[in-house]
Design an enzyme around this catalytic site. Structure first.
Site, short mmCIF file in Angstrom:
data_model
loop_
_atom_site.label_atom_id
_atom_site.label_comp_id
_atom_site.label_asym_id
_atom_site.label_seq_id
_atom_site.Cartn_x
_atom_site.Cartn_y
_atom_site.Cartn_z
N HIS A 15 0.68 -1.20 0.07
CA HIS A 15 -0.05 0.05 0.12
C HIS A 15 1.00 1.36 -0.20
CE1 HIS A 15 0.50 0.76 4.27
NE2 HIS A 15 0.19 -0.27 4.57
N ASP B 23 0.02 4.46 1.17
CA ASP B 23 0.02 5.38 1.98
C ASP B 23 0.84 5.05 3.35
OD1 ASP B 23 -1.89 3.34 2.45
OD2 ASP B 23 -3.02 4.52 3.91
N ASP C 103 6.30 0.81 7.09
CA ASP C 103 4.95 0.19 6.78
C ASP C 103 4.28 1.07 6.03
OD1 ASP C 103 2.48 -0.91 7.10
OD2 ASP C 103 1.99 -0.09 8.99
N GLU D 211 -4.68 2.26 2.60
CA GLU D 211 -4.70 1.08 3.59
C GLU D 211 -5.12 1.33 4.99
OE1 GLU D 211 -3.09 -2.13 5.95
OE2 GLU D 211 -2.42 -0.28 5.89
N GLU D 212 -4.23 2.29 5.53
CA GLU D 212 -4.21 2.70 6.89
C GLU D 212 -5.43 3.33 7.49
OE1 GLU D 212 -2.06 1.51 8.65
OE2 GLU D 212 -0.14 1.43 7.52
N ASP E 8 3.64 -6.86 3.75
CA ASP E 8 3.09 -5.92 4.46
C ASP E 8 3.37 -6.51 5.96
OD1 ASP E 8 2.41 -3.44 5.74
OD2 ASP E 8 0.27 -3.84 5.15
N HIS F 154 3.32 3.03 13.39
CA HIS F 154 2.13 3.75 13.65
C HIS F 154 2.57 4.56 14.92
CE1 HIS F 154 -1.12 1.03 11.85
NE2 HIS F 154 -0.01 1.26 11.03
#
Length: 487
Positions: free
Chosen positions: A77, A79, A116, A146-147, A170, A459
């Site tokens: 992904h 983003d 990530d 995705e996030e 991922d 994150h």
């Protein structure tokens, strides 16, 4: 951006990661990275296009001698989560990530790193650009958003992809091969209330919860980390019950998929209780810090007296129900899997709380590998907030990925891993929200697997990627591509 990143081995991987990280790419603002990826594919002379939702697909033919192998989809992904420390001056909309090397780790200065899923995307780019890596026909699928909603995967239509095997790059533990994951649902509680004037003889305080680790609300939810919103509520609950504390404002957390690290509240108390309030609150804080001394050694809860009290506050009766609803709202692991050892089945993250000017919003992300359990917990949260008068909306539901223990591609990966490392990999299902389950709804016959390099602190601004693990991951990937099964 430091040149030292580009000098890391394998250079083909780290240079592509550096190129990608120079492009701002927060979730839901992927215009620039979409254009970047399309330009990349077109510059290689490869078939490159967007689908209706703006996922980018790049196709590359097989290398000589690999024409009889099954076509594969390599997926990541575009983003990244945008989190920064409160004292870091950084604009995710305009700046590239400022990276540096710290022993075996690549880190970012005060922000999330974007490993990530930037390392997975960079690996796919390196394969697409390569002239000496053996591989079957490839479709590179770069999904968006995705996030914060799995938007790209949810809106990818059937019939676009032609590959028979999907390699999702991922995951964040290099000794794991993932064959399943959790689904999720957003739980949002909102309410309005009539503010009341602050009583005369009141003093104001700013309460700040900070110093928490934060982290991925799926992969880190079982680690006993502190949640700033829940810790703040404990302080507010005690202050309200013992000293009549009233809340003017709360701002806690930021993203649903990040365990909240900070929360700030403005409150009032009657001046007659001022001295006792500070003393009692410190006792409460000491108890909380003792509970979290192992997992959150840097936790701080600060009280700063304001020059003047806020003009308006939440009424006591509304606050009575609010702090109790927040106490009731489950946070953390709800149920462990009965089928997979040490796997979280169901959890919730009380991710973001905003209160003030007569409005309240509480945002949660509930995850589960079992659909009925996911809705069981979501219904429990709904009930807690509806009892205080909130309107609760469940949205963005996406399915989990059911493990396929008879996967053909898994039978390829496991012996390669054993040959390269001398160890058995951990074949697992994870509690993160990988896109495989969603993609499988429109491509039910596609054989899927997920793997990646070791990433810590995803994150959060403590996100870091292991250099040695990335080397291991790249070697693993190259061998996999050379051993895709025949048609």
């Amino acid at each position: 951006m430091s040149q030292e990143i580009r000098n890391l081995e394998p250079k083909v991987l780290w240079n592509k990661f550096a190129d990608l990280n120079a492009i701002p790419r927060p979730s839901k603002k992927e215009e620039r990275v979409i254009a970047f990826m399309k330009n990349f594919g077109e510059s290689l002379g490869l078939e490159t296009f967007e689908d209706d939702i703006r996922n980018v697909i790049i196709r590359k033919p097989s290398t000589p001698g690999m024409e009889n192998r099954k076509a594969i989809v390599m997926q990541g992904h575009l983003d990244m989560v945008h989190q920064k420390n409160s004292d870091t001056v950084f604009d995710f909309d305009t700046q590239g990530i400022d990276m540096y090397v710290d022993e075996d780790w690549v880190r970012a200065r005060g922000t999330t790193l974007g490993a990530d899923n930037g390392l997975g995307v960079a690996a796919i780019m390196a394969v697409l650009e390569s002239k000496d890596i053996a591989h079957p026909a490839i479709e590179a699928l770069f999904t968006i958003d995705e996030e914060t909603g799995m938007t790209g995967a949810l809106n990818l239509k059937g019939g676009i992809l032609q590959g028979e095997i999907l390699l999702n790059l991922d995951t964040e533990e290099d000794d794991e091969i993932d064959i399943g994951c959790a689904g999720g649902i957003d739980v949002t509680a909102t309410a309005e209330y009539d503010e009341e004037e602050t009583p005369e003889g009141s003093v104001g305080y700013t309460i700040t919860v900070k110093g928490l680790n934060g982290g991925h609300s799926g992969m880190d939810i079982h680690k006993g980390l502190g949640n700033a919103n829940k810790i703040m509520n404990r302080v507010l609950y005690d202050g309200f019950d013992n000293f009549g504390l009233q809340i003017a404002e709360i701002t806690g957390g930021s993203l649903r998929n990040a365990i909240p690290r900070e929360s700030v509240a403005k409150v009032i108390i009657a001046s007659v209780y001022d001295e006792a309030f500070v003393y009692d609150m410190q006792q409460v804080v000491n108890d909380i810090k003792t509970e979290f001394k192992t997992t959150e050694p840097n936790l701080e809860v600060l009280f700063e007296k304001l020059d003047s009290a806020p003009a308006k506050v939440m009424p006591s009766i509304a606050q009575f129900y609010f702090v109790r609803a927040m106490y009731t709202a489950h946070n953390g692991v709800y149920r462990m899997s009965a089928d997979f050892a040490d796997l979280v089945e169901t959890s919730n993250n009380v991710a973001k709380v905003v209160l003030g000017e007569g409005k309240l919003s509480v945002q949660c992300l509930t995850r589960s590998s079992v659909e009925t359990s996911k809705f069981d917990l979501a219904n429990g949260l709904t009930s807690a907030f509806e009892l205080m008068g909130c309107e609760v909306v469940l949205s963005g539901s996406y399915p989990g990925w059911t493990p396929n223990t008879e996967s053909e591609i898994m039978d390829v990966l496991v012996p390669i891993y054993e040959k390269q490392t001398g160890k058995k990999p951990n074949v697992v299902a994870c509690h993160a929200g990988l896109e495989c389950g969603i993609l499988g709804t429109n491509y039910p016959d596609m054989d899927m697997i997920s793997f990646g390099p070791t990433i810590r602190g995803a994150h959060s601004p403590d996100e870091r990627a292991s250099i040695s693990s990335s080397q291991k991951f790249w070697k693993f990937l190259i061998e996999i591509l050379a051993n895709i099964p025949v048609k």
